[in-house]
Design an enzyme around this catalytic site. Structure first.
Site, PDB file in Angstrom:
ATOM      1  NE  ARG A  58      -3.536  -0.004   2.685  1.00  0.00           N
ATOM      2  CZ  ARG A  58      -4.141   0.162   3.874  1.00  0.00           C
ATOM      3  NH1 ARG A  58      -4.061  -0.784   4.802  1.00  0.00           N
ATOM      4  NH2 ARG A  58      -4.778   1.284   4.142  1.00  0.00           N
ATOM      5  CG  ASP A  93      -4.828   8.406   1.768  1.00  0.00           C
ATOM      6  OD1 ASP A  93      -5.891   7.804   1.523  1.00  0.00           O
ATOM      7  OD2 ASP A  93      -4.790   9.631   2.024  1.00  0.00           O
ATOM      8  CG  HIS A 108      -8.095   4.495  11.955  1.00  0.00           C
ATOM      9  ND1 HIS A 108      -9.118   4.118  11.109  1.00  0.00           N
ATOM     10  CD2 HIS A 108      -8.656   4.614  13.187  1.00  0.00           C
ATOM     11  CE1 HIS A 108     -10.243   4.007  11.813  1.00  0.00           C
ATOM     12  NE2 HIS A 108      -9.982   4.306  13.068  1.00  0.00           N
ATOM     13  CB  CYS A 116      11.201   2.066  17.187  1.00  0.00           C
ATOM     14  SG  CYS A 116      12.357   0.905  17.957  1.00  0.00           S
ATOM     15  CB  CYS A 135      14.815   1.764  15.395  1.00  0.00           C
ATOM     16  SG  CYS A 135      14.339   3.341  16.162  1.00  0.00           S
ATOM     17  CD  GLU A 203     -22.273   1.506  -0.920  1.00  0.00           C
ATOM     18  OE1 GLU A 203     -22.771   0.973  -1.909  1.00  0.00           O
ATOM     19  OE2 GLU A 203     -21.234   1.107  -0.365  1.00  0.00           O
TER      20      GLU A 203
HETATM   21  C1  BV8 Z   1     -10.813   0.625  19.492  1.00  0.00           C
HETATM   22  C2  BV8 Z   1      -6.045   0.156   9.992  1.00  0.00           C
HETATM   23  C3  BV8 Z   1     -10.684   0.563  21.837  1.00  0.00           C
HETATM   24  C4  BV8 Z   1      -5.610   1.201   9.069  1.00  0.00           C
HETATM   25  C5  BV8 Z   1      -8.336  -0.115  10.617  1.00  0.00           C
HETATM   26  C6  BV8 Z   1     -17.813  -4.894  18.215  1.00  0.00           C
HETATM   27  C7  BV8 Z   1     -17.150  -6.088  17.983  1.00  0.00           C
HETATM   28  C8  BV8 Z   1     -15.766  -6.133  17.806  1.00  0.00           C
HETATM   29  C9  BV8 Z   1     -15.023  -4.963  17.869  1.00  0.00           C
HETATM   30  C10 BV8 Z   1     -15.708  -3.800  18.080  1.00  0.00           C
HETATM   31  C11 BV8 Z   1     -17.084  -3.738  18.265  1.00  0.00           C
HETATM   32  N1  BV8 Z   1     -17.423  -2.429  18.441  1.00  0.00           N
HETATM   33  C12 BV8 Z   1     -16.319  -1.687  18.383  1.00  0.00           C
HETATM   34  C13 BV8 Z   1     -15.270  -2.501  18.166  1.00  0.00           C
HETATM   35  C14 BV8 Z   1     -13.921  -2.152  18.063  1.00  0.00           C
HETATM   36  C15 BV8 Z   1     -13.421  -2.053  16.621  1.00  0.00           C
HETATM   37  C16 BV8 Z   1     -14.503  -1.978  15.579  1.00  0.00           C
HETATM   38  O1  BV8 Z   1     -15.044  -0.914  15.333  1.00  0.00           O
HETATM   39  N2  BV8 Z   1     -14.828  -3.108  14.950  1.00  0.00           N
HETATM   40  C17 BV8 Z   1     -15.844  -3.108  13.932  1.00  0.00           C
HETATM   41  C18 BV8 Z   1     -15.487  -4.085  12.830  1.00  0.00           C
HETATM   42  C19 BV8 Z   1     -17.187  -3.437  14.600  1.00  0.00           C
HETATM   43  N3  BV8 Z   1     -12.671  -0.827  16.623  1.00  0.00           N
HETATM   44  C20 BV8 Z   1     -11.414  -0.847  17.034  1.00  0.00           C
HETATM   45  O2  BV8 Z   1     -10.828  -1.848  17.391  1.00  0.00           O
HETATM   46  C21 BV8 Z   1     -10.721   0.518  17.104  1.00  0.00           C
HETATM   47  N4  BV8 Z   1     -10.087   0.621  18.383  1.00  0.00           N
HETATM   48  O3  BV8 Z   1     -12.025   0.572  19.530  1.00  0.00           O
HETATM   49  O4  BV8 Z   1     -10.027   0.666  20.586  1.00  0.00           O
HETATM   50  C22 BV8 Z   1      -9.666   0.597  22.896  1.00  0.00           C
HETATM   51  C23 BV8 Z   1     -10.022   1.138  24.112  1.00  0.00           C
HETATM   52  C24 BV8 Z   1      -9.088   1.163  25.126  1.00  0.00           C
HETATM   53  C25 BV8 Z   1      -7.802   0.676  24.918  1.00  0.00           C
HETATM   54  C26 BV8 Z   1      -7.452   0.140  23.668  1.00  0.00           C
HETATM   55  C27 BV8 Z   1      -8.400   0.086  22.650  1.00  0.00           C
HETATM   56  C28 BV8 Z   1      -9.633   0.630  16.051  1.00  0.00           C
HETATM   57  C29 BV8 Z   1     -10.261   0.840  14.703  1.00  0.00           C
HETATM   58  C30 BV8 Z   1      -9.173   1.039  13.641  1.00  0.00           C
HETATM   59  C31 BV8 Z   1      -8.908  -0.263  12.983  1.00  0.00           C
HETATM   60  N5  BV8 Z   1      -7.984  -0.049  11.851  1.00  0.00           N
HETATM   61  N6  BV8 Z   1      -7.422  -0.187   9.665  1.00  0.00           N
HETATM   62  C32 BV8 Z   1      -5.482   0.646   7.695  1.00  0.00           C
HETATM   63  O5  BV8 Z   1      -5.080  -0.523   7.539  1.00  0.00           O
HETATM   64  O6  BV8 Z   1      -5.779   1.422   6.775  1.00  0.00           O
HETATM   65  S1  BV8 Z   1      -9.983  -0.153  10.205  1.00  0.00           S
HETATM   66  C33 BV8 Z   1     -10.242   0.270   8.589  1.00  0.00           C
HETATM   67  O7  BV8 Z   1     -11.631   0.600   8.509  1.00  0.00           O
HETATM   68  C34 BV8 Z   1      -9.505   1.502   8.134  1.00  0.00           C
HETATM   69  O8  BV8 Z   1      -8.849   2.204   9.166  1.00  0.00           O
HETATM   70  C35 BV8 Z   1     -10.621   2.387   7.610  1.00  0.00           C
HETATM   71  O9  BV8 Z   1     -10.261   3.700   7.748  1.00  0.00           O
HETATM   72  C36 BV8 Z   1     -11.733   2.001   8.494  1.00  0.00           C
HETATM   73  C37 BV8 Z   1     -13.102   2.425   8.030  1.00  0.00           C
HETATM   74  O10 BV8 Z   1     -13.263   1.986   6.687  1.00  0.00           O
HETATM   75  P1  BV8 Z   1     -13.759   3.082   5.618  1.00  0.00           P
HETATM   76  O11 BV8 Z   1     -12.750   4.167   5.553  1.00  0.00           O
HETATM   77  O12 BV8 Z   1     -15.161   3.470   5.922  1.00  0.00           O
HETATM   78  O13 BV8 Z   1     -13.683   2.267   4.266  1.00  0.00           O
HETATM   79  P2  BV8 Z   1     -14.767   1.242   3.693  1.00  0.00           P
HETATM   80  O14 BV8 Z   1     -14.135   0.501   2.566  1.00  0.00           O
HETATM   81  O15 BV8 Z   1     -15.394   0.476   4.809  1.00  0.00           O
HETATM   82  O16 BV8 Z   1     -15.912   2.190   3.112  1.00  0.00           O
HETATM   83  C38 BV8 Z   1     -15.618   3.066   2.042  1.00  0.00           C
HETATM   84  C39 BV8 Z   1     -16.894   3.838   1.749  1.00  0.00           C
HETATM   85  O17 BV8 Z   1     -16.614   4.752   0.679  1.00  0.00           O
HETATM   86  C40 BV8 Z   1     -18.023   2.943   1.267  1.00  0.00           C
HETATM   87  O18 BV8 Z   1     -19.209   3.285   1.962  1.00  0.00           O
HETATM   88  C41 BV8 Z   1     -18.168   3.282  -0.224  1.00  0.00           C
HETATM   89  O19 BV8 Z   1     -19.511   3.245  -0.651  1.00  0.00           O
HETATM   90  C42 BV8 Z   1     -17.642   4.694  -0.271  1.00  0.00           C
HETATM   91  N7  BV8 Z   1     -17.055   5.079  -1.567  1.00  0.00           N
HETATM   92  C43 BV8 Z   1     -16.366   4.297  -2.441  1.00  0.00           C
HETATM   93  N8  BV8 Z   1     -15.980   5.036  -3.499  1.00  0.00           N
HETATM   94  C44 BV8 Z   1     -16.429   6.303  -3.282  1.00  0.00           C
HETATM   95  C45 BV8 Z   1     -17.107   6.334  -2.058  1.00  0.00           C
HETATM   96  N9  BV8 Z   1     -17.679   7.444  -1.564  1.00  0.00           N
HETATM   97  C46 BV8 Z   1     -17.581   8.562  -2.316  1.00  0.00           C
HETATM   98  N10 BV8 Z   1     -16.942   8.629  -3.508  1.00  0.00           N
HETATM   99  C47 BV8 Z   1     -16.355   7.518  -4.018  1.00  0.00           C
HETATM  100  N11 BV8 Z   1     -15.746   7.600  -5.204  1.00  0.00           N
END
Ligand code: BV8
Length: 228
Positions: A58, A93, A108, A116, A135, A203
């Protein structure tokens, strides 16, 4: 209501028209990879080479793409808006910066940064990282990981984000599916404090019903039209 303080949340959809894959679409980044295999600390402990390959690919791709009209429109708003404004991006990005945005926060983490785990230093990292990277601060080899927030890890600057949301008159969500917390919950905080809420996405997101106004289409068309 007079709009003074704006919080803008962006997701992978704002970078889609620059050529970067989103996560959960048909071409999704996680196609071929299970999230649990590339985006958790456990995955990194289990198979660091796979996780490094995922982020190295990436990072290499990022060097071949440019910001699009949506990034540029937000950068223009950032330069011209006299009130408070904070762009909170879930994206790792650097397209918002390259378009010129400054009032910006990566909740994120950042693809172009390393961290490190031996000395705790964070630093810019442009090339391949791989497992044995050294590092630049403490010289340890093999302790450098991508500076990315994985599932189960605390997103960055949550207090700053919460404070901005509590002061907001307007919350705008752009290009996110609303699948990941705490970002997906920001619209609730905004509503709670009486801010207006606008969603712009290809959407309806998982939280679309919480938004006062919803505009659907491509970000590169919707965002410049909204910024004016
Ligand atoms: C935390 C790393 C607490 C970066 C990512 C229930 C069950 C299990 C877990 C949980 C739960 N509830 C909450 C959680 C915790 C969990 C979570 O939310 N899980 C989800 C699955 C339920 N969250 C976490 O763990 C977070 N941390 O809660 O910590 C804590 C408290 C105390 C101490 C310690 C910890 C951490 C979340 C971050 C995870 N990292 N990735 C990377 O690799 O890039 S997540 C990943 O999803 C990315 O970061 C990304 O940013 C994020 C969201 O995705 P989107 O950006 O929305 O992308 P997606 O593809 O989904 O959607 C794109 C959209 O764009 C679509 O709707 C599409 O239609 C639209 N689109 C497409 N093209 C276009 C467009 N729109 C306009 N124009 C276009 N042209």
């Amino acid at each position: 209501m007079t709009i003074r303080n704006i919080v803008i949340l962006t997701g992978a959809g704002i970078s889609a028209e620059s050529g970067l894959a989103t996560f959960r679409g048909p071409d999704g980044l996680w196609e071929g990879h299970r999230v649990e295999d590339v985006c958790t600390p456990e995955a990194y402990a289990r198979d660091p080479a796979l996780v490094h390959d995922f982020y190295d690919a990436r990072r290499a791709k990022l060097g071949t793409v440019e910001p699009n009209a949506a990034h540029r429109a937000l950068a223009r708003l950032d330069a011209e808006w006299s009130g408070e404004l904070l762009i909170v991006t879930q994206n790792v990005d650097d397209l918002h910066e390259r378009a010129g945005a400054t009032r910006l926060l990566h909740m994120h983490g950042e693809l172009m940064q390393g961290w490190c785990t031996a000395c705790g230093e964070r630093f810019r990292w442009a090339g391949l990282m791989g497992e044995g990277a050294e590092c630049p601060s403490c010289g340890r080899k093999g302790a450098v990981r991508p500076d990315i927030v994985w599932f189960g890890e605390m997103p960055y600057e949550m207090e700053r984000i919460d404070a901005a949301l509590r002061d907001a008159d307007l919350f705008v969500s752009i290009g996110t599916s609303g699948a990941v917390y705490p970002a997906a919950g920001f619209v609730q905080t905004a509503r709670y404090v009486g801010a207006e809420t606008l969603e712009m996405n290809l959407e309806p997101s998982q939280g679309s019903l919480f938004f006062d106004e919803r505009r659907y289409g491509r970000a590169a068309a919707l965002v410049p039209a909204w910024v004016g």
